[in-house]
Structures are given as structure tokens and as C-alpha cells.
Design an enzyme around this catalytic site. Sequence first.
Site, mmCIF file in Angstrom:
data_model
loop_
_atom_site.group_PDB
_atom_site.id
_atom_site.type_symbol
_atom_site.label_atom_id
_atom_site.label_comp_id
_atom_site.label_asym_id
_atom_site.label_seq_id
_atom_site.Cartn_x
_atom_site.Cartn_y
_atom_site.Cartn_z
ATOM 1 N N ASP A 225 0.844 -1.118 0.162
ATOM 2 C CA ASP A 225 0.075 -0.036 -0.164
ATOM 3 C C ASP A 225 0.870 1.336 -0.175
ATOM 4 O O ASP A 225 1.779 1.318 0.846
ATOM 5 C CB ASP A 225 -0.758 0.071 1.122
ATOM 6 C CG ASP A 225 -1.974 1.062 1.289
ATOM 7 O OD1 ASP A 225 -2.563 1.359 0.550
ATOM 8 O OD2 ASP A 225 -1.959 1.891 2.421
ATOM 9 N N GLU A 261 1.129 -0.449 -5.322
ATOM 10 C CA GLU A 261 0.244 0.564 -5.503
ATOM 11 C C GLU A 261 1.179 1.849 -5.492
ATOM 12 O O GLU A 261 1.063 2.767 -4.596
ATOM 13 C CB GLU A 261 -0.727 0.663 -4.413
ATOM 14 C CG GLU A 261 -1.700 1.863 -4.822
ATOM 15 C CD GLU A 261 -2.539 2.650 -3.532
ATOM 16 O OE1 GLU A 261 -3.342 3.123 -3.693
ATOM 17 O OE2 GLU A 261 -1.712 2.240 -2.485
#
Length: 531
Positions: A225, A261
Amino acid sequence: MKRKLIILISLLSIVLTSCASKAQPSISGALDDNYRNYYEVFVYSFYDSDGDGIGDIKGVEQKLDYIAELGCNGIWLMPICPSPTYHKYDVTDYKAIDPQYGTMEDFESLIESAHSKHINIIIDMIINHTSSNNPWFVKATDYLKGLSVGDEPNPADCPYVNYYHFSKDKINNTWYPIEGTEYYYEGSFWSEMPDLNLADEELKAEIKDIMSFWMDKGVDGFRMDAPLHYEETDTRFNAAVLNELYGYCKDIDPDVYMVSEVWASEQTIEDYYTSLTPSMFDFDFAQGEGDIIMTAWGRESASSFVNKMIDNNVARSANNPDCINAPFITNHDMPRVYNAYNGKQDKMKIAAMLLLSMPGSPFIYYGEEIGMMSYGPKDENKRLAMYWSDKAQSGMCMGPADADKDINQKCKPVDKQLKDKDSLYYIYKTGLQLRNNNPEIARGNDEILYESSSGNTVITARTWEDKTVFVIYNTSDETVKVPKSVISEYLSSKGLTKDVTVTGTMSVSGDGVKIRKEEIIIPADSVAYLK
Ligand code: CA
């Protein structure tokens, strides 16, 4: 009748491929490596096993067959660790399962069942920040509160003061005061998500221990993330963190997967491939203005789509020869694909075909395969309950409590689409199974053999090891004929004399590509494979 023939050809190729394949085929015929078809699951909204309206780990386990039958052999589980929020992107305990979702035993059982069905599981690894309720942050701020005026914090007394960014200056408006102290902390996303200091070696050792813990539980990799924000705008530092953590995990399991990401433009994504971690999500191709949706709308040509796909791959491979693209259309942070097309099923089908034609590991956001919609800018509305049925039935989730009420999905639910061979679901299923049965689709490199003057029809030769599949794009709304010599000349240049046959077609009309003596006849709005 035509469709029956296409299905028969596809089935035949499934049988032939699985017999011929040497590298341990799974049930669905796919190779067991890190090129996979991933299904992104927001557990909260997916499937509820115990009737409390909240999706859970057991619910995911109960729906593994649904995911496998769709053709996915990988699952990205959005956060599952204890957290004060419904989305759980602010973790309080990195080595536990949120009680809303079940127990560690449930998770172990999910992993075992998934692996028995040849499905890999990757989990979200959220290390840019923690929850403000995380014991690390609580201990650090308690320690700062206990300091006498004039005393400097000493990590020997409390190592957690080095886990976060603390400063006596309010550096910008994402720094928040710690009550009762002269300190501020950084929370670049939100005040309740304090940013971790990934330069701290003790913290990194703790993170490695966490990753090792989950690998011991059997997870096959991690979705990282927000690496773009580890240290804002410091690509070199952030890529080095990814590289270090990936290297650590690879020492434990050489087959571990990692996808990051990096929500940024192509140039930045290429820079992050210097981390030598396998995958970055392909953001330029995703979202409402991205190449997949623009091409499906006809606002960008197939030719431009394919050329950009090839150019990106060349540039990324220069930075990481082992890169695996991770294309997707939308995820939990974006309006769903339905919104881009206002429910125009044909356009959604073309978008699906384009996504599923791309080399790499495509990621499908739960419900995308049936054309679920989101509503407005609220995140909760992008994460609504999976639309299994339009009748109340067990397993259906209530969705996020703060989502707008009375949102009605306009697509047909799963149970109806499963019975409808013209559905969006069947485009996904066809495209995913073609990938599983033809490994060169995901793993090959393209050479363009033909581009029509309009740019709407393109043929490439996609080659992996000694296997070539011909990929045919037609994004025009007309049937197109292309001389068969386009392919036969390529084959003879390689010293091959074989005849190609149609491996499979995804098309809006349901028609398949036909090969005549001199011509390839390509239906409107289709992507097809020839071998
Ligand atoms: Ca539940």
C-alpha cells in the site's frame, strides 16, 4: 450455433493445452507461477458466513469456487488485520485477524482451501502508516508526554519514537500536534493515520518479522500500500525499501509475489521498477481517463493502445527484466467501470476484453465482472455489497454503514448472469480461461504485424519461449477482413509452415473470428487469439 462452435473449439484447446503442458497445470490449466489472474476482494462487502451482514474470511472461503470458476487463480485480500475503521487501512495489530472478519483459524483454513484449488492469496501490507491506536504510536506519544521540558527523546528508552515522524515544528498542514507536548507528528493521509519512519532499522526489522509471520501462515505475497508516500517524492528511498523487503521475503520463499500501488504517471512507475520488485499497478491504463476505457469508448485507437502497451513494457523491462505488468480497470479507490460507460454493456465488454488481452497479471475488482456500479465520490459507495442476487439470500452483505442508502445496482446480479451466455460475466470468464490455457498471452512480448489505416484493427505476434499466439484486436463497430498473408508471412519468416486456427474470441456479438483461404474475418468489437 456459431457460439456453440466457438465454445467447442475453446474446450478442445483447453483439453489439448492441459495435456501438452509440462509445468504442473492447475485444475484450470494455468501454470503455477507469478503470472496470475487476480481477484481483488473487499472482505467486508463480499460474502457473509454468519449472518451478521459483514463479509468475513469464511465467506471468502465459501466463494472460492465462484472465483476459480470465473478463471481467477489469485486473490488480493484487502486489509484483514484489526483496525478501528471499516476499510481497515489503519492497522492496530499486524499479526491478527480483525474479529469482524473471523479468526486466525479461519484464515489458515482459507489459505489451505485456496491452495487446494491452485489459488494464491496475497494480502495488503500497509506500512506507510499505522492507526493512531496502534500500540507503537500510543507508546511513542505516551513517552513524549512523559518527557520533562528540555529533555530530548532517547530511542534507547523508547524505540517507538523512531518509528514515526515527530518534530517540534509543524512542517506543513499534514502535521498534527500531540496534546500535552511540544511535538507534532506527520499524518499525510489523515490525522488518525500517523506516518511510519521507514528509515528506522528497528521498525524495518519489525516489518520483516510481520511479513515473515504471514508467509508462515501461507500467504503467497503482498500488495504494498502507498509506497509513493513512504517518503513523499523520494523515489530512490521508496524503491530501496521495496527492494529490501522483497529481498527479505524472497530469501524465505523464492516464489513470493509483490505488487505495489504507485498511484502515479507512467514515468514514475517505470522509475519504481528499479526496485526490482515484480509488479506495479498499471495506473495509466486504469481509471475513467485511462487507456482501457478510452479505447473501449473509441476515443483512442486500438493501435495507440497496443503501441503504448508495448512501449511501456520495453521501458519497464529496461529497469527490471523480470517485471510483470499489473493492469486493471478500477479498484476500491476509484469509481467503478459501470460509471464510465453509464451502463453501456457493450462498452464494458470491450473494456474487459482489452484488460484481459494484456500481458501480465490482470486484477479484477470484485463485482467488476458483473458490471456493478459505484455512486458519487464517497469511498464507501465504491465498496458496496457484492450483488449476488436481487432476492434476499444468505451470504449477502450490508456493505459499509456510511454508504448512501437505497443504491440499487443496475446490472443483473451474479445468479442471473451465470445463466446468461451473453452477459459481461461470460466475457470475463472466457478471457480469463483463455489466459489460463494459453500461457503466452500473459507472458509473451508483442511484435505488431498489422495495423489498419483507421488504427482500429491490430494484429500482433506475442511470443513466450518457443510459443507464439497471434492477438487480434478489432475495436471498430464493423466486421473487418485482413489478408491471411499477414500471419503466414510472419510464420514463414520463422521457417514455419503450419496453418493457424482460432484459439478463442471475445466479442460483443458472440461471433468468433473465421479463417478463410485468404482472409481472416474479424467480428466488430472483438479480441481474438490464433495459434
Ligand atoms: Ca459475518
